[in-house]
Scaffold this motif. Structure first.
Motif, PDB file in Angstrom:
ATOM      1  N   LEU A  84       0.827  -1.200   0.000  1.00  8.57           N
ATOM      2  CA  LEU A  84       0.000   0.000   0.000  1.00  8.57           C
ATOM      3  C   LEU A  84       0.869   1.260   0.000  1.00  8.57           C
ATOM      4  O   LEU A  84       0.640   2.186  -0.789  1.00  8.57           O
ATOM      5  CB  LEU A  84      -0.936  -0.005   1.210  1.00  8.57           C
ATOM      6  N   GLY A  85       1.887   1.311   0.856  1.00  7.55           N
ATOM      7  CA  GLY A  85       2.789   2.464   0.897  1.00  7.55           C
ATOM      8  C   GLY A  85       3.535   2.647  -0.401  1.00  7.55           C
ATOM      9  O   GLY A  85       3.694   3.763  -0.899  1.00  7.55           O
ATOM     10  N   ARG A  86       3.982   1.539  -0.980  1.00  5.72           N
ATOM     11  CA  ARG A  86       4.705   1.580  -2.266  1.00  5.72           C
ATOM     12  C   ARG A  86       3.803   2.104  -3.371  1.00  5.72           C
ATOM     13  O   ARG A  86       4.177   2.984  -4.140  1.00  5.72           O
ATOM     14  CB  ARG A  86       5.217   0.178  -2.593  1.00  5.72           C
ATOM     15  N   THR A  87       2.593   1.579  -3.460  1.00  4.90           N
ATOM     16  CA  THR A  87       1.669   1.972  -4.522  1.00  4.90           C
ATOM     17  C   THR A  87       1.263   3.434  -4.402  1.00  4.90           C
ATOM     18  O   THR A  87       1.288   4.175  -5.394  1.00  4.90           O
ATOM     19  CB  THR A  87       0.423   1.068  -4.488  1.00  4.90           C
ATOM     20  N   LEU A  88       0.895   3.861  -3.209  1.00  4.92           N
ATOM     21  CA  LEU A  88       0.492   5.256  -3.015  1.00  4.92           C
ATOM     22  C   LEU A  88       1.650   6.215  -3.271  1.00  4.92           C
ATOM     23  O   LEU A  88       1.458   7.284  -3.864  1.00  4.92           O
ATOM     24  CB  LEU A  88      -0.058   5.449  -1.598  1.00  4.92           C
ATOM     25  N   SER A  89       2.850   5.837  -2.854  1.00  4.89           N
ATOM     26  CA  SER A  89       4.022   6.687  -3.101  1.00  4.89           C
ATOM     27  C   SER A  89       4.334   6.790  -4.582  1.00  4.89           C
ATOM     28  O   SER A  89       4.651   7.862  -5.083  1.00  4.89           O
ATOM     29  CB  SER A  89       5.242   6.140  -2.358  1.00  4.89           C
ATOM     30  N   LEU A  90       4.227   5.668  -5.284  1.00  9.67           N
ATOM     31  CA  LEU A  90       4.485   5.675  -6.723  1.00  9.67           C
ATOM     32  C   LEU A  90       3.487   6.573  -7.444  1.00  9.67           C
ATOM     33  O   LEU A  90       3.877   7.385  -8.294  1.00  9.67           O
ATOM     34  CB  LEU A  90       4.428   4.252  -7.277  1.00  9.67           C
ATOM     35  N   ILE A  91       2.219   6.452  -7.115  1.00 11.41           N
ATOM     36  CA  ILE A  91       1.199   7.297  -7.737  1.00 11.41           C
ATOM     37  C   ILE A  91       1.470   8.772  -7.454  1.00 11.41           C
ATOM     38  O   ILE A  91       1.390   9.617  -8.351  1.00 11.41           O
ATOM     39  CB  ILE A  91      -0.210   6.884  -7.244  1.00 11.41           C
ATOM     40  N   THR A  92       1.827   9.087  -6.214  1.00 11.91           N
ATOM     41  CA  THR A  92       2.087  10.475  -5.836  1.00 11.91           C
ATOM     42  C   THR A  92       3.313  11.026  -6.551  1.00 11.91           C
ATOM     43  O   THR A  92       3.299  12.163  -7.034  1.00 11.91           O
ATOM     44  CB  THR A  92       2.255  10.593  -4.311  1.00 11.91           C
ATOM     45  N   ILE A  93       4.364  10.238  -6.647  1.00 10.69           N
ATOM     46  CA  ILE A  93       5.578  10.683  -7.345  1.00 10.69           C
ATOM     47  C   ILE A  93       5.266  10.935  -8.821  1.00 10.69           C
ATOM     48  O   ILE A  93       5.711  11.938  -9.391  1.00 10.69           O
ATOM     49  CB  ILE A  93       6.711   9.653  -7.177  1.00 10.69           C
ATOM     50  N   ILE A  94       4.504  10.058  -9.436  1.00  6.08           N
ATOM     51  CA  ILE A  94       4.127  10.244 -10.846  1.00  6.08           C
ATOM     52  C   ILE A  94       3.316  11.529 -11.012  1.00  6.08           C
ATOM     53  O   ILE A  94       3.549  12.312 -11.939  1.00  6.08           O
ATOM     54  CB  ILE A  94       3.362   9.018 -11.381  1.00  6.08           C
ATOM     55  N   LEU A  95       2.374  11.770 -10.108  1.00  9.19           N
ATOM     56  CA  LEU A  95       1.576  13.000 -10.185  1.00  9.19           C
ATOM     57  C   LEU A  95       2.435  14.246 -10.008  1.00  9.19           C
ATOM     58  O   LEU A  95       2.232  15.254 -10.695  1.00  9.19           O
ATOM     59  CB  LEU A  95       0.452  12.966  -9.149  1.00  9.19           C
ATOM     60  N   ILE A  96       3.404  14.197  -9.108  1.00 12.06           N
ATOM     61  CA  ILE A  96       4.302  15.340  -8.903  1.00 12.06           C
ATOM     62  C   ILE A  96       5.122  15.588 -10.168  1.00 12.06           C
ATOM     63  O   ILE A  96       5.265  16.729 -10.624  1.00 12.06           O
ATOM     64  CB  ILE A  96       5.215  15.110  -7.683  1.00 12.06           C
ATOM     65  N   LEU A  97       5.655  14.528 -10.746  1.00 13.78           N
ATOM     66  CA  LEU A  97       6.463  14.688 -11.960  1.00 13.78           C
ATOM     67  C   LEU A  97       5.626  15.172 -13.137  1.00 13.78           C
ATOM     68  O   LEU A  97       6.088  16.002 -13.929  1.00 13.78           O
ATOM     69  CB  LEU A  97       7.173  13.371 -12.293  1.00 13.78           C
ATOM     70  N   LEU A  98       4.404  14.658 -13.257  1.00  8.05           N
ATOM     71  CA  LEU A  98       3.521  15.142 -14.323  1.00  8.05           C
ATOM     72  C   LEU A  98       3.175  16.614 -14.138  1.00  8.05           C
ATOM     73  O   LEU A  98       3.154  17.383 -15.104  1.00  8.05           O
ATOM     74  CB  LEU A  98       2.241  14.309 -14.382  1.00  8.05           C
TER      75      LEU A  98
END
Length: 105
Positions: A84-98
């Motif tokens: 859960l932590g990995r998935t949420l962090s990955l989504i958040t990092i992608i959103l920040i980069l986008l």
């Protein structure tokens, strides 16, 4: 030998905790500013590029929490809450980069 049906709490479990700290650091709740803004001002850094407007630096400082959360979630993937932590962090990092990409373009 008994088969373990549940995941154990371990270093991967910290992944979700780091993600939560990243959210608290970067997101404003209600009409209050984020905890990250307060922390940055306390140590003498400006959270915004132009006073209280402009580019919000706090969101990028929050990567200090999201990147280790992602790494711990991948490295210790069998621990409780690591996925859960990995998935949420990955989504958040992608959103920040986008968002950085769309602001720059």
């Amino acid at each position: 030998m008994l088969k373990q049906d549940y995941n154990k709490v371990g270093l991967g479990s910290i992944s979700l905790l780091l993600f939560i700290f990243g959210i608290l650091f970067s997101v404003s709740f209600g009409n209050r500013e984020s905890y990250g803004d307060n922390i940055l001002r306390f140590i003498g850094l400006s959270p915004w590029s132009n006073g209280d407007t402009g580019f919000h630096y706090t969101i990028f400082y929050s990567l200090i929490f999201y990147l280790p959360a992602l790494i711990l979630g991948y490295k210790f993937k069998n621990d409780l809450w690591a996925k859960l932590g990995r998935t949420l962090s990955l989504i958040t990092i992608i959103l920040i980069l986008l968002s950085l990409f769309f602001v720059a373009v």
